[in-house]
Every structure is written in C-alpha cells, then in structure tokens.
Design a protein around this motif. Sequence first.
Motif, mmCIF file in Angstrom:
data_model
loop_
_atom_site.group_PDB
_atom_site.id
_atom_site.type_symbol
_atom_site.label_atom_id
_atom_site.label_comp_id
_atom_site.label_asym_id
_atom_site.label_seq_id
_atom_site.Cartn_x
_atom_site.Cartn_y
_atom_site.Cartn_z
ATOM 1 N N GLY A 120 -2.584 57.013 -9.617
ATOM 2 C CA GLY A 120 -0.982 57.766 -10.339
ATOM 3 C C GLY A 120 -0.995 58.003 -12.067
ATOM 4 N N GLY A 121 0.241 56.893 -12.542
ATOM 5 C CA GLY A 121 0.600 57.584 -13.594
ATOM 6 C C GLY A 121 1.823 56.937 -14.355
ATOM 7 N N LEU A 122 2.072 57.789 -15.633
ATOM 8 C CA LEU A 122 3.008 57.457 -16.316
ATOM 9 C C LEU A 122 4.125 58.602 -16.138
ATOM 10 N N VAL A 123 4.945 58.787 -15.835
ATOM 11 C CA VAL A 123 6.246 60.028 -15.396
ATOM 12 C C VAL A 123 7.341 59.843 -15.872
ATOM 13 N N GLN A 124 7.541 60.836 -16.283
ATOM 14 C CA GLN A 124 9.052 60.366 -17.013
ATOM 15 C C GLN A 124 10.077 60.801 -15.927
ATOM 16 N N PRO A 125 11.188 60.710 -15.893
ATOM 17 C CA PRO A 125 12.194 60.608 -15.058
ATOM 18 C C PRO A 125 12.556 61.987 -14.768
ATOM 19 N N GLY A 126 12.589 62.100 -13.963
ATOM 20 C CA GLY A 126 12.607 64.134 -13.283
ATOM 21 C C GLY A 126 11.316 65.203 -13.201
ATOM 22 N N GLY A 127 10.556 64.133 -13.286
ATOM 23 C CA GLY A 127 8.948 64.669 -13.041
ATOM 24 C C GLY A 127 8.727 65.017 -12.039
ATOM 25 N N SER A 128 7.133 65.256 -11.809
ATOM 26 C CA SER A 128 6.944 65.096 -10.584
ATOM 27 C C SER A 128 5.419 64.838 -10.401
ATOM 28 N N LEU A 129 4.629 64.370 -9.301
ATOM 29 C CA LEU A 129 3.554 63.653 -9.425
ATOM 30 C C LEU A 129 2.726 63.682 -7.808
ATOM 31 N N ARG A 130 1.554 64.192 -7.507
ATOM 32 C CA ARG A 130 0.825 64.401 -6.875
ATOM 33 C C ARG A 130 0.154 63.604 -6.111
ATOM 34 N N LEU A 131 -0.234 62.633 -5.115
ATOM 35 C CA LEU A 131 -1.385 61.273 -5.278
ATOM 36 C C LEU A 131 -2.014 62.081 -4.071
ATOM 37 N N SER A 132 -3.120 62.027 -4.168
ATOM 38 C CA SER A 132 -3.844 62.273 -2.946
ATOM 39 C C SER A 132 -4.788 60.905 -2.121
ATOM 40 N N CYS A 133 -4.642 61.433 -0.866
ATOM 41 C CA CYS A 133 -5.872 59.662 0.156
ATOM 42 C C CYS A 133 -7.132 60.362 0.571
ATOM 43 N N ALA A 134 -8.529 60.167 0.507
ATOM 44 C CA ALA A 134 -9.599 61.132 0.751
ATOM 45 C C ALA A 134 -9.898 59.658 1.652
ATOM 46 N N GLN A 177 -0.493 52.873 -8.766
ATOM 47 C CA GLN A 177 0.152 52.220 -9.838
ATOM 48 C C GLN A 177 0.968 53.681 -10.059
ATOM 49 N N VAL A 178 2.123 53.795 -9.974
ATOM 50 C CA VAL A 178 2.802 55.538 -10.908
ATOM 51 C C VAL A 178 4.238 54.201 -10.753
ATOM 52 N N THR A 179 4.599 54.612 -12.820
ATOM 53 C CA THR A 179 5.394 54.398 -13.001
ATOM 54 C C THR A 179 6.119 55.344 -13.208
ATOM 55 N N VAL A 180 7.275 55.031 -13.600
ATOM 56 C CA VAL A 180 8.188 56.193 -14.032
ATOM 57 C C VAL A 180 9.697 55.601 -15.127
ATOM 58 N N VAL A 209 -5.252 63.691 2.981
ATOM 59 C CA VAL A 209 -3.815 63.158 2.746
ATOM 60 C C VAL A 209 -2.801 63.128 1.743
ATOM 61 N N TYR A 210 -1.942 63.834 1.284
ATOM 62 C CA TYR A 210 -1.306 63.906 -0.055
ATOM 63 C C TYR A 210 0.204 63.575 0.099
ATOM 64 N N LEU A 211 0.959 63.417 -1.065
ATOM 65 C CA LEU A 211 2.363 62.401 -1.178
ATOM 66 C C LEU A 211 2.684 63.510 -2.673
ATOM 67 N N GLN A 212 3.796 64.237 -2.600
ATOM 68 C CA GLN A 212 3.689 65.346 -3.046
ATOM 69 C C GLN A 212 5.901 64.523 -3.458
ATOM 70 N N MET A 213 5.869 64.086 -4.926
ATOM 71 C CA MET A 213 6.637 62.911 -5.630
ATOM 72 C C MET A 213 7.755 64.301 -6.332
ATOM 73 N N ASN A 214 8.590 64.653 -6.198
ATOM 74 C CA ASN A 214 9.328 65.040 -7.672
ATOM 75 C C ASN A 214 10.383 64.735 -7.383
ATOM 76 N N SER A 215 11.292 65.471 -8.422
ATOM 77 C CA SER A 215 12.766 64.863 -8.876
ATOM 78 C C SER A 215 12.763 62.971 -8.795
ATOM 79 N N LEU A 216 11.380 62.373 -9.475
ATOM 80 C CA LEU A 216 10.976 60.795 -9.510
ATOM 81 C C LEU A 216 12.044 60.283 -10.246
ATOM 82 N N LYS A 217 12.325 59.390 -9.790
ATOM 83 C CA LYS A 217 13.725 58.331 -10.848
ATOM 84 C C LYS A 217 13.232 56.985 -11.273
ATOM 85 N N VAL A 218 13.466 55.705 -11.584
ATOM 86 C CA VAL A 218 12.412 54.719 -12.094
ATOM 87 C C VAL A 218 12.826 53.986 -11.019
ATOM 88 N N GLU A 219 13.564 53.842 -10.253
ATOM 89 C CA GLU A 219 12.993 53.649 -9.003
ATOM 90 C C GLU A 219 12.331 53.800 -8.061
#
Length: 113
Positions: free
Chosen positions: A9-23, A108-111, A79-89
């Motif tokens: 996962g990682g640390l992303v700023q609010p409003g940012g995007s992150l893509r998770l994958s699962c093998a 861990q995903v931290t916004v 399987v993938y999860l594309q996460m856009n417009s990330l929020k602190v919550e």
Amino acid sequence: QVQLVESEGGLVQPGGSLRLSCAASGFIFSIYDMSWYRQAPGKERELVARISRFGVVTNYADSVKGRFTISRDNAKNMVYLQMNSLKVEDTAVYYCKAETFAWGQGTQVTVSA
C-alpha cells in the motif's frame, strides 16, 4: 496451498489515487467471487468491494461508490482495487479475500497530508 498476496500500500495525500493488486494461487481463481475488505483502527473489518467470478457483477460500499473500482484478470489470477479521490477516512489495512475461504495478509493504506 492457497495464497493471496496483496501489493504494497502506501502513503497518499487526500485526493490522490492508489491501485492495489492481489495475486492468487493454490486454487481455481476463476470460479470464486473476490473481494476487498478494510479495517481501520478501532473499527470492524468492512466490505469495500466485491466482484463476481467473471467480473460481470460488482458491489461497493456506499462510502466508496464512484471513487473505487474493483476488477479482475482471470488469466493472471489477479484482482485489483483502483482507489481515486482518496479521503483521510479511507485510511485502513486493506485485505483481499477469496469468497469465502481465504484472506490475504493485508496492506496498509494511509491517506494523510
């Protein structure tokens, strides 16, 4: 044996995007629905998104509708999860799940600004 391995996962700023994958490995991937769950500190684990075995049907938690997209590639057992417009919550540990029998180790995903 059955294995589900999430990407980092990682640390992303609010409003940012992150893509998770699962093998996935150790089972016939294409015959099972797959899901992403998350668990924030002090909260119960909750379903984020689910995708049917051929990817035709998807379901999302109300809190992520319009921002997150679940997808899968049965040829690659991914399987993938594309996460856009990330929020602190959205900060949480995210888990991949093969319904209904196996979990990944979580990532861990931290916004945060």
